[in-house]
Design a protein around this motif. Structure first.
Motif, PDB file in Angstrom:
ATOM      1  N   ASP A 155      12.294   0.702 -24.700  1.00 52.85           N
ATOM      2  CA  ASP A 155      12.661   1.331 -26.023  1.00 52.85           C
ATOM      3  C   ASP A 155      14.236   1.682 -25.887  1.00 52.85           C
ATOM      4  N   TRP A 156      14.704   1.879 -27.112  1.00 47.85           N
ATOM      5  CA  TRP A 156      16.203   2.000 -27.176  1.00 47.85           C
ATOM      6  C   TRP A 156      16.510   3.493 -26.606  1.00 47.85           C
TER       7      TRP A 156
ATOM      8  N   PRO B 105      13.468   0.926 -31.575  1.00 44.83           N
ATOM      9  CA  PRO B 105      12.994  -0.589 -30.958  1.00 44.83           C
ATOM     10  C   PRO B 105      12.933  -0.869 -29.763  1.00 44.83           C
ATOM     11  N   ILE B 106      12.512  -2.078 -29.165  1.00 47.45           N
ATOM     12  CA  ILE B 106      12.762  -2.414 -27.921  1.00 47.45           C
ATOM     13  C   ILE B 106      14.112  -2.970 -27.910  1.00 47.45           C
ATOM     14  N   ASP B 107      14.982  -2.693 -26.794  1.00 43.23           N
ATOM     15  CA  ASP B 107      16.317  -3.125 -26.580  1.00 43.23           C
ATOM     16  C   ASP B 107      16.547  -3.991 -25.476  1.00 43.23           C
TER      17      ASP B 107
ATOM     18  N   TRP C  23      14.362  -6.418 -22.378  1.00 42.67           N
ATOM     19  CA  TRP C  23      13.037  -7.154 -21.930  1.00 42.67           C
ATOM     20  C   TRP C  23      13.321  -7.615 -20.598  1.00 42.67           C
TER      21      TRP C  23
END
Lengths: 121, 107
Positions: free
Chosen positions: A99-100, A107-109, A111
């Motif tokens: 996560d950010w 949000p997911i930043d 991966w």
């Protein structure tokens, strides 16, 4: 540079268990919520679970029915997903994701590259 | 859980066209919405967060709007590199959900 490297995937029989690991590099691991997201072959993204920076709070998608457990070891910059009672419907690429920030609403930043889990006899 | 519904599921359009993808939440999520782009065999990439905030390095032809339950992702002039699947995701609560995705194909 932020890197997330998953390991532990592979072929497992129905009813079996598997433990995924994610090694984190290039950022302060203990400062971020972390998630697992999966994607069945040819299908969309499904959020699986997340865990608070200190590990004190966890959330799971309802459909798992308590079969998966997310955990983390901040001393080793690592995230884990213990998966039990696996079925063919759990066959997917599993992504480790960051996560950010350390707040709940981010949000997911980043991966990982994803790791394949195949449940089959 | 909050459900996210994207439309359309697929669209086939030409280079230079304006593209709009819609995402609807089953309850209000304020502006806690992100858009991701995913190309085959790759991890998703964050394009927009907080409904309309463009991530650094993302081309300005991408924009997001909306709040509450209705959101849109717009590509102002489609480029060949934009061929991908796009997902919305709500992060209003600790229980996150993705939309089912919109595949954008170039004619």
């Amino acid at each position: 540079e932020v890197q997330l490297v998953e390991s532990g995937g592979g072929l497992v029989q129905p009813g079996g268990s598997l433990r995924l690991s994610c090694a984190a590099f290039g950022f302060t691991f203990s400062g971020h919520w972390m998630s697992w997201v999966r994607q069945a072959p040819g299908k969309g993204l499904e959020w699986v679970a997340n865990i608070k920076p200190d590990g004190s709070a966890k959330h799971y998608v309802d459909s798992l029915k308590g079969r998966f457990t997310i955990s983390r070891d901040n001393a080793k910059n690592s995230l884990f997903l213990q998966m039990n009672s696996l079925t063919a419907e759990d066959t997917a690429a599993y992504y480790c994701a960051r996560d950010w920030s350390d707040g709940l609403q981010n949000p997911i930043d980043y991966w990982g590259q994803g790791i394949l889990v195949t449940v089959s006899s | 859980d909050i459900q996210m519904t994207q439309s359309p599921s697929t669209l086939s359009t030409s280079v230079g066209d304006r593209v709009t993808i819609t995402c609807r939440a089953s309850q209000s999520i304020s502006s806690w919405l992100a858009w991701y782009q995913q190309k085959p065999g790759k991890a998703p990439k964050l394009l927009i967060q907080k409904a309309s905030s463009l991530e650094s390095g993302v081309p300005s032809r991408f924009s997001g709007s909306g709040s509450g339950t209705e959101f849109t992702l717009t590509i102002s002039s489609l480029q060949p590199d934009d061929s991908a699947t796009y997902y919305c995701q709500q992060y209003s609560t600790g229980f996150r959900t993705f939309g089912q995705g919109t595949k954008v194909e170039i004619k």
